[in-house]
Design a protein around this motif. Structure first.
Motif, PDB file in Angstrom:
ATOM      1  N   LEU A 281       0.836  -1.202   0.000  1.00 31.59           N
ATOM      2  CA  LEU A 281       0.000   0.000   0.000  1.00 31.59           C
ATOM      3  C   LEU A 281       0.868   1.248   0.000  1.00 31.59           C
ATOM      4  O   LEU A 281       0.538   2.252  -0.652  1.00 31.59           O
ATOM      5  CB  LEU A 281      -0.933  -0.011   1.210  1.00 31.59           C
ATOM      6  N   GLY A 282       1.981   1.190   0.707  1.00 35.32           N
ATOM      7  CA  GLY A 282       2.909   2.316   0.686  1.00 35.32           C
ATOM      8  C   GLY A 282       3.501   2.536  -0.697  1.00 35.32           C
ATOM      9  O   GLY A 282       3.701   3.681  -1.126  1.00 35.32           O
ATOM     10  N   SER A 283       3.783   1.457  -1.406  1.00 33.87           N
ATOM     11  CA  SER A 283       4.296   1.570  -2.781  1.00 33.87           C
ATOM     12  C   SER A 283       3.286   2.250  -3.690  1.00 33.87           C
ATOM     13  O   SER A 283       3.640   3.097  -4.521  1.00 33.87           O
ATOM     14  CB  SER A 283       4.641   0.182  -3.330  1.00 33.87           C
ATOM     15  N   ILE A 284       2.014   1.869  -3.546  1.00 33.24           N
ATOM     16  CA  ILE A 284       0.970   2.498  -4.354  1.00 33.24           C
ATOM     17  C   ILE A 284       0.839   3.970  -3.998  1.00 33.24           C
ATOM     18  O   ILE A 284       0.719   4.833  -4.869  1.00 33.24           O
ATOM     19  CB  ILE A 284      -0.374   1.767  -4.158  1.00 33.24           C
ATOM     20  N   ALA A 285       0.885   4.281  -2.692  1.00 36.60           N
ATOM     21  CA  ALA A 285       0.767   5.678  -2.260  1.00 36.60           C
ATOM     22  C   ALA A 285       1.904   6.523  -2.819  1.00 36.60           C
ATOM     23  O   ALA A 285       1.679   7.650  -3.274  1.00 36.60           O
ATOM     24  CB  ALA A 285       0.752   5.752  -0.737  1.00 36.60           C
ATOM     25  N   ARG A 286       3.114   5.978  -2.820  1.00 32.68           N
ATOM     26  CA  ARG A 286       4.241   6.725  -3.390  1.00 32.68           C
ATOM     27  C   ARG A 286       4.058   6.918  -4.886  1.00 32.68           C
ATOM     28  O   ARG A 286       4.442   7.948  -5.446  1.00 32.68           O
ATOM     29  CB  ARG A 286       5.563   6.010  -3.113  1.00 32.68           C
ATOM     30  N   LYS A 287       3.476   5.927  -5.540  1.00 31.17           N
ATOM     31  CA  LYS A 287       3.230   6.044  -6.980  1.00 31.17           C
ATOM     32  C   LYS A 287       2.216   7.145  -7.259  1.00 31.17           C
ATOM     33  O   LYS A 287       2.382   7.949  -8.178  1.00 31.17           O
ATOM     34  CB  LYS A 287       2.726   4.704  -7.526  1.00 31.17           C
ATOM     35  N   VAL A 288       1.159   7.190  -6.452  1.00 26.66           N
ATOM     36  CA  VAL A 288       0.159   8.248  -6.608  1.00 26.66           C
ATOM     37  C   VAL A 288       0.798   9.616  -6.396  1.00 26.66           C
ATOM     38  O   VAL A 288       0.605  10.553  -7.171  1.00 26.66           O
ATOM     39  CB  VAL A 288      -1.007   8.041  -5.612  1.00 26.66           C
ATOM     40  N   ASN A 290       3.839  10.512  -6.715  1.00 33.17           N
ATOM     41  CA  ASN A 290       4.857  10.864  -7.705  1.00 33.17           C
ATOM     42  C   ASN A 290       4.299  11.030  -9.114  1.00 33.17           C
ATOM     43  O   ASN A 290       5.057  11.284 -10.054  1.00 33.17           O
ATOM     44  CB  ASN A 290       5.950   9.791  -7.743  1.00 33.17           C
ATOM     45  N   THR A 291       3.016  10.863  -9.286  1.00 33.52           N
ATOM     46  CA  THR A 291       2.429  10.995 -10.612  1.00 33.52           C
ATOM     47  C   THR A 291       2.358  12.464 -11.013  1.00 33.52           C
ATOM     48  O   THR A 291       1.751  13.276 -10.322  1.00 33.52           O
ATOM     49  CB  THR A 291       1.020  10.376 -10.655  1.00 33.52           C
ATOM     50  N   ASN A 304       8.122  21.746 -10.371  1.00 35.13           N
ATOM     51  CA  ASN A 304       9.309  22.278  -9.732  1.00 35.13           C
ATOM     52  C   ASN A 304       9.235  22.192  -8.214  1.00 35.13           C
ATOM     53  O   ASN A 304      10.230  22.405  -7.530  1.00 35.13           O
ATOM     54  CB  ASN A 304       9.511  23.744 -10.134  1.00 35.13           C
ATOM     55  N   TYR A 305       8.049  21.902  -7.688  1.00 31.21           N
ATOM     56  CA  TYR A 305       7.847  21.928  -6.238  1.00 31.21           C
ATOM     57  C   TYR A 305       8.754  20.923  -5.533  1.00 31.21           C
ATOM     58  O   TYR A 305       9.244  21.164  -4.442  1.00 31.21           O
ATOM     59  CB  TYR A 305       6.388  21.616  -5.920  1.00 31.21           C
ATOM     60  N   PHE A 306       8.979  19.766  -6.168  1.00 27.60           N
ATOM     61  CA  PHE A 306       9.773  18.727  -5.541  1.00 27.60           C
ATOM     62  C   PHE A 306      11.212  18.725  -6.064  1.00 27.60           C
ATOM     63  O   PHE A 306      11.919  17.733  -5.947  1.00 27.60           O
ATOM     64  CB  PHE A 306       9.132  17.354  -5.799  1.00 27.60           C
ATOM     65  N   GLY A 307      11.625  19.834  -6.642  1.00 30.79           N
ATOM     66  CA  GLY A 307      12.988  19.920  -7.148  1.00 30.79           C
ATOM     67  C   GLY A 307      13.194  19.193  -8.443  1.00 30.79           C
ATOM     68  O   GLY A 307      14.315  18.825  -8.789  1.00 30.79           O
TER      69      GLY A 307
END
Length: 323
Positions: A281-288, A290-291, A304-307
């Motif tokens: 679930l954490g992997s999916i959350a990170r994918k969401v 980072n989209t 640009n917000y995340f560099g």
């Protein structure tokens, strides 16, 4: 019980593939592994595809040609060839890719030797339409197209080999770039447990994630798979055009949302410990998170917000074969 059918089924969904089909058929007939059937489903092509397919079926009984009365879309056509497969192993085969003569043999050997492997593929050579190798720009982390435009990312080695299904799932979501494993040799019984190809763009990666939960993905450490990069690929299409290509009769859905839903549903395929489920679930959350499309929706200057800096003229690098 004695096995009477072929050990391996090759599914070849194709639409207007006349430019490359003869090369593919020569490649398959030159394979050192010969115990296969090749199921061709022509999606109502309008070029010379039918004649080329009928010719190979006439000279080699391992090849079976069928033609759809109308174009049913890429996803249903991919599923159609699998549904007709009889082999213990299965491989989707794009009309524009090629393999070294030992590709099938090496993949089958690994699947025979290790029941924990769900998919076996090989390292990749990337070529253009004329089979000339593409250069690789290490600074960009991309292969470079013939016009100098950054194209495909290189696939990291050793992904989804862990005995831990949560680790394999994370590798697919965050490590795989080309998703060429969808064209690897698979255990057919495990493919039957998945949702197959769904009617939204990106469902091929969801399918690979499902197979990664069901078993390890191994890669032959030799460049035996030849991936062709050319203009007739789906990343040139708009979102609406991709939807129509995938399935012209499906109701339009936001593809990225469907991908996320597919990842969630995949977690029901195998028993997971609470810790493994939490990591998935954490992997999916990170994918969401980072989209890029979601960041743009939620944050005015999200790129640009995340560099993260986008290169001028950067393009999508996802690629799915026409079928």
């Amino acid at each position: 019980m004695t096995r009477t059918g072929p050990k391996l089924s090759l599914g070849i969904p194709v639409y207007n593939g006349a430019a490359y089909l003869a090369q593919l058929f020569d490649c398959l007939r030159a394979q050192t592994f010969v115990d296969f059937e090749a199921i061709i489903s022509d999606n109502a092509s309008t070029d010379g595809t039918e004649a080329i397919c009928r010719e190979v079926a006439a000279i080699d009984p391992r090849f079976r040609y069928e033609r759809n009365a109308r174009n049913i879309g890429a996803a249903p056509n991919f599923n159609r060839v699998f549904e007709q497969a009889t082999g213990r192993y299965f491989k989707w085969t794009a009309h524009d890719d090629l393999m070294a003569p030992t590709y099938l043999e090496r993949c089958v050997q690994i699947l025979d030797a290790d029941p924990s492997v769900s998919v076996c593929h090989a390292e990749i050579q990337v070529v253009n339409a004329d089979r000339a190798p593409l250069g690789y720009d290490a600074d960009l982390g991309r292969y470079v197209d013939v016009d100098g435009t950054p194209a495909l990312a290189r696939e990291p080695a050793g992904l989804a080999t862990s005995p831990d299904p949560a680790r394999r799932f994370d590798d697919v979501l965050h490590g795989m770039r080309l998703c060429s494993e969808i064209f690897g040799v698979m255990r057919a019984d495990l493919v039957r447990r998945t949702e197959l190809h769904r009617s939204y763009y990106g469902s091929d990666k969801v399918l690979v994630a499902e197979l990664a939960l069901l078993g390890r993905i191994e890669t032959v450490p030799e460049p035996l798979f030849i991936k062709r990069f050319h203009k007739d690929t789906s990343y040139h299409l708009t979102t609406r055009e991709r939807a129509a290509w995938i399935d012209p009769e499906a109701t339009f859905r936001v593809p990225q949302l469907e991908v996320f839903k597919g990842y969630f549903k995949a977690l029901s395929l195998v028993p997971l410990t609470p810790g493994q489920r939490a990591r998935c679930l954490g992997s999916i959350a990170r994918k969401v998170f980072n989209t890029r499309a979601l960041r743009r929706l939620l944050l005015p200057s999200a790129d640009n917000y995340f560099g993260i800096e986008r290169r001028p003229g950067a393009r999508r690098v996802e690629q799915t074969r026409r079928g």
